[in-house]
Every structure is written in C-alpha cells, then in structure tokens.
Design an enzyme around this catalytic site. Structure first.
Site, PDB file in Angstrom:
ATOM      1  N   GLY A  22    -103.663  30.309  25.166  1.00  0.00           N
ATOM      2  CA  GLY A  22    -104.825  29.558  24.701  1.00  0.00           C
ATOM      3  C   GLY A  22    -105.872  29.415  25.775  1.00  0.00           C
ATOM      4  O   GLY A  22    -105.679  29.799  26.928  1.00  0.00           O
ATOM      5  N   GLY A  24    -109.630  26.801  26.617  1.00  0.00           N
ATOM      6  CA  GLY A  24    -110.485  25.707  26.191  1.00  0.00           C
ATOM      7  C   GLY A  24    -111.559  25.458  27.222  1.00  0.00           C
ATOM      8  O   GLY A  24    -111.809  26.272  28.116  1.00  0.00           O
ATOM      9  N   PHE A  26    -111.613  23.369  29.637  1.00  0.00           N
ATOM     10  CA  PHE A  26    -111.132  23.177  30.987  1.00  0.00           C
ATOM     11  C   PHE A  26    -110.681  24.478  31.635  1.00  0.00           C
ATOM     12  O   PHE A  26    -110.694  24.615  32.848  1.00  0.00           O
ATOM     13  CB  PHE A  26    -109.967  22.182  30.999  1.00  0.00           C
ATOM     14  CG  PHE A  26    -110.379  20.782  30.697  1.00  0.00           C
ATOM     15  CD1 PHE A  26    -111.266  20.107  31.509  1.00  0.00           C
ATOM     16  CD2 PHE A  26    -109.895  20.136  29.579  1.00  0.00           C
ATOM     17  CE1 PHE A  26    -111.651  18.808  31.230  1.00  0.00           C
ATOM     18  CE2 PHE A  26    -110.275  18.837  29.289  1.00  0.00           C
ATOM     19  CZ  PHE A  26    -111.145  18.174  30.109  1.00  0.00           C
ATOM     20  N   GLY A  27    -110.226  25.432  30.864  1.00  0.00           N
ATOM     21  CA  GLY A  27    -109.740  26.679  31.425  1.00  0.00           C
ATOM     22  C   GLY A  27    -108.743  27.355  30.498  1.00  0.00           C
ATOM     23  O   GLY A  27    -108.743  27.116  29.286  1.00  0.00           O
ATOM     24  N   LYS A  44    -101.743  25.039  32.793  1.00  0.00           N
ATOM     25  CA  LYS A  44    -103.163  24.882  32.460  1.00  0.00           C
ATOM     26  C   LYS A  44    -103.971  25.132  33.723  1.00  0.00           C
ATOM     27  O   LYS A  44    -103.936  24.344  34.676  1.00  0.00           O
ATOM     28  CB  LYS A  44    -103.442  23.489  31.899  1.00  0.00           C
ATOM     29  CG  LYS A  44    -104.920  23.256  31.575  1.00  0.00           C
ATOM     30  CD  LYS A  44    -105.171  21.824  31.143  1.00  0.00           C
ATOM     31  CE  LYS A  44    -104.770  21.579  29.724  1.00  0.00           C
ATOM     32  NZ  LYS A  44    -105.614  22.261  28.727  1.00  0.00           N
ATOM     33  N   ASP A 144    -111.810  11.914  25.913  1.00  0.00           N
ATOM     34  CA  ASP A 144    -111.973  13.151  25.144  1.00  0.00           C
ATOM     35  C   ASP A 144    -110.879  13.239  24.090  1.00  0.00           C
ATOM     36  O   ASP A 144    -110.289  14.306  23.872  1.00  0.00           O
ATOM     37  CB  ASP A 144    -111.940  14.365  26.072  1.00  0.00           C
ATOM     38  CG  ASP A 144    -112.518  15.622  25.406  1.00  0.00           C
ATOM     39  OD1 ASP A 144    -113.275  15.461  24.415  1.00  0.00           O
ATOM     40  OD2 ASP A 144    -112.222  16.735  25.849  1.00  0.00           O
TER      41      ASP A 144
END
Length: 424
Positions: A22, A24, A26-27, A44, A144
C-alpha cells in the site's frame, strides 16, 4: 518524555520477503517476514522533504506508549532499503500487520454498511482506542481520524493507526498533501474551527468531531460530501453543513437512534459542546451490548464476502461440477522427445533451434487457444488466457510477463489438415 530504554531499531538483516502492500500520504507500506520473530510485520516508510529522521524518532517515542487492544502496536523503528541494495537508506516504523486492510477498504468491498453487530463494535472499539490516546500523559491527539486510518485484523477487530503522526504530516512532500486535499479525503473529517481560524490550535474536541463523521461513514458506507469540490466543502463546513443524516433510517435496528444522537453531538459547531470520548464509549457500549449475540455470525458472513471478492474478480475463470463417470475423448498426440513442460505465458528465455517436425501432418493436432485444466476436489477449472491466479487470503505472488517462446521439445510448426492436403 523520557524512556527507560530506546526504541528498538529493526534493519534489513532481520527481515526478508519484502512486498509492497500500500501507499498513502505519509509514504509506502511493505509487508515483510521477521526472521527472528517468525512472524509477518508491516513497515511504514515515511517521506520527508529533507530526508531527516529526527521527526519520526520524536513521534515514535509517543507512539510507543501503546498497549491498548484498539491501538495499532508499534514494534520499533525501521532503517533499511526494503531489500533493494540500490535504494537509499530509508526510515520508518515496524508495526503489527493487519491482514484485513482498513475500514475504508471494507466499506468499498461490501458496497454497503457492515452488519449492525459489526458496525456497532467498530464504533465502540474506535472510541475506546481514541479514549486511551486522549488519556495518555500528555494526551496524544490523532488529528487525522478517518476510515483509512482504522485497520482490521483477522477477526475484523478495529485498531487505530497513524496516531501521533500529525507533525510528521507537515514534513510530507507538498504534492502528496495537495493530492489528498483535492480528493476531499482528510478535509471531509476536519472540524470547522480548523477551516476558519488561522490561529487554530488542535484539541481533544478536534478528534471528537472527526469521530462523528467517521461514525456516519460506517453506518452509511459512503464518503462524506462525495463528488463535491474541496473548495465548496472547505467553505460550507464552517457554515454548519454536515454529512446527510437523511440517509440514516433509525427504524432499521435498535440503538441506531442513540448512535445518531451522539454522532450529532460529536460534530457540533461549538467545540466546547462536543462530548469526550469517555462519553461516547458509554453510549456505544450499551448499543453494542444490544447486538453482541449476533456478532459471530456477522463476522463470519463478512469474512466470506471478503474471500468471495477474490474469486469474483477472476472473470476468465469458469468453475463447474465435474460430472461423474465422465468419458473424455481420446487425445491425438505425437512423440517429440521427452515429455514437455507446460507452456505458459511466462515461457522460456533460452533460444530454440527450429527443426523439422517428426510427426506426420495428419497426426498433428490443430493449434488451439492456450487452456489449462486442473481437477481439485471434484471440480475442474478452465482458464483461458490467464497469466496468474491467486486464491485465498494471506498469500501473494509476483508475475513477470515475458515474451512467449516455443518449448525446445515442441515441433517447429503445426500444419492444419487443410494445409496438409495442399502439399504434394
């Protein structure tokens, strides 16, 4: 905030089988196998303008205060190249793997609200996780909270992720932030005071507002203000506009009306009038208890739908019951040497010298479309022009498309019976 021991740093020498699962704002997110722990973890990676890691280290110190079953568990900091030596050194977080994805993905797959027992448990678990974060010392604000930041484990239990990354978000590349805002994603969950006051300071009430909009998304399976321009959403929220509550029919099930009331309190225009998360969980706990007996069936039904969604995407696959005592027609073949391996789209990369076919033309079967047949458990599966098939959960495969080449044992050419009759 001080720690009695520094966060664990996990590097590539303890990890293998990196698979990107995945991405997003943020990275990027990778799945990997920890060789010493014998378990899969999620990595992540975080993007920075300057490439520094000081920000993530500060935030990780806050995130390591986990320990709540409804908050994602952080195992340590990551430093490595995700198995690719040519890549620059990258930093991130090593977290527990949530194999069922996010609430956002679940709602998209179901294309409908989850069964009420599961929906009410999600609402309660998210409230419990946020209440835990707000009672840390100092309080940890999320800032968030939205469906994509609530992940699901194998039992569809909800766990909050990306908490404590609010300051990291400000160091993410400008392009990623602009993309999120253009799509109206995070913007739809922001409180009105954040959109109308340049001196806005986040508070617990900011997360409570986002929780109210998140509840609406869960029980309607829709994205708030879907299709509306972000500029209009940004303008109208401070003027009191909220997601459409007329889509919610409180007569559908017991307790839904109480959830609607607490939801409206959460997104009150006045931040001082919004409830605390403790107030919220006192309400969601009672609602969930009304439906708890149906939870096992609800989870089982949703898991079946998630597994069935994998097969439904294989449109070129046809599965039917294998007839008993089936008599198959004889297959005409010719001997071309040792038994050939199955020819697939991947093919072979070695060069094959063409030689005359040792088979008479009359004995050569006509060319047909590639077809594979297997016989698992009383059924047979026919697939035409399929590069690869994945069945089941918690597995993955990599497919590399290569030029198709004739196997070295195959005849150099195939003549149809019509062409054979034309030859002298």
């Amino acid at each position: 905030m001080a720690f009695c021991f520094p966060p664990l740093v996990i590097r590539d020498d303890s990890l293998r089988c990196f698979v990107k699962i995945g991405a997003g704002g943020f990275g990027q997110i990778y799945r990997a196998k920890h060789t010493k722990w014998g378990m899969d973890v999620a990595i992540k990676l975080l993007l920075y303008k300057d490439g520094s890691t000081s920000s993530i280290q500060r935030e990780a110190n806050l995130m390591f205060q986990g320990g709540n079953p409804n908050v994602i568990r952080i195992f340590g900091l990551y430093e490595g190249r995700v198995g690719e030596p040519q890549l620059p050194l990258q930093s991130g977080l090593v977290m527990e793997l949530m194999p069922k994805g996010s609430v956002a993905g679940l709602l998209q797959t179901l294309a409908a609200p989850p069964p009420w027992p599961l929906a009410f448990r999600m609402a309660h678990q998210i409230g419990l996780g946020m209440n835990f974060l707000h009672h840390l010392s100092p309080p940890l604000l999320h800032l968030d909270l939205k469906p994509s930041n609530v992940l699901l484990n194998d039992s569809l239990d909800a766990k909050i992720t990306d908490f404590g990354l609010s300051r990291v978000a400000r160091s993410v590349s400008k392009g990623a932030r602009e993309k999120d805002e253009d799509e109206g994603g995070t913007l739809s969950y922001m409180p009105p005071e954040a959109l109308q006051d340049v001196n806005y300071k986040a508070s617990r009430a900011s997360d409570v507002y986002s929780y109210g909009v998140l509840l609406w998304s869960i029980i309607t399976a829709k994205e708030p203000y879907d299709g509306k321009p972000s500029s209009l959403v940004r303008f109208r929220i401070p003027h009191g506009d909220r997601p459409d509550v007329t889509l919610i029919d409180c007569s559908q099930t017991e307790g839904l009306e109480d959830l609607l009331k607490i939801m409206k309190r959460c997104w009150d225009q006045d931040a001082n009038k919004r409830p605390t998360f403790l107030d919220c969980v006192n309400v969601t706990e009672k609602i969930f208890e009304l439906h708890q007996r149906g939870l096992s069936d609800a989870v089982r039904d949703v898991l079946k739908q998630l597994e069935g969604d994998i097969c439904s995407s294989l449109r070129s696959v046809q599965i039917s019951r294998k007839p008993q005592n089936e008599v198959r027609p004889p297959v005409v073949s010719c001997v071309t040497g040792s038994l050939p391996k199955q020819e697939t789209a991947a093919g072979y990369t070695n060069t094959v010298k063409k030689e005359p076919s040792p088979c008479p033309a009359a004995m050569t079967p006509p060319r047909t479309t590639q077809r594979q047949t297997s016989t698992p458990g009383g059924v047979y599966i026919n697939m035409s022009n399929v590069v690869g098939v994945q069945l089941g959960n918690n597995n993955y495969m990599n497919i590399v498309q290569k030029p198709r080449q004739r196997h070295r044992t195959a005849p150099s050419s195939v003549n149809t019976s019509e062409n054979a009759q034309k030859k002298p």
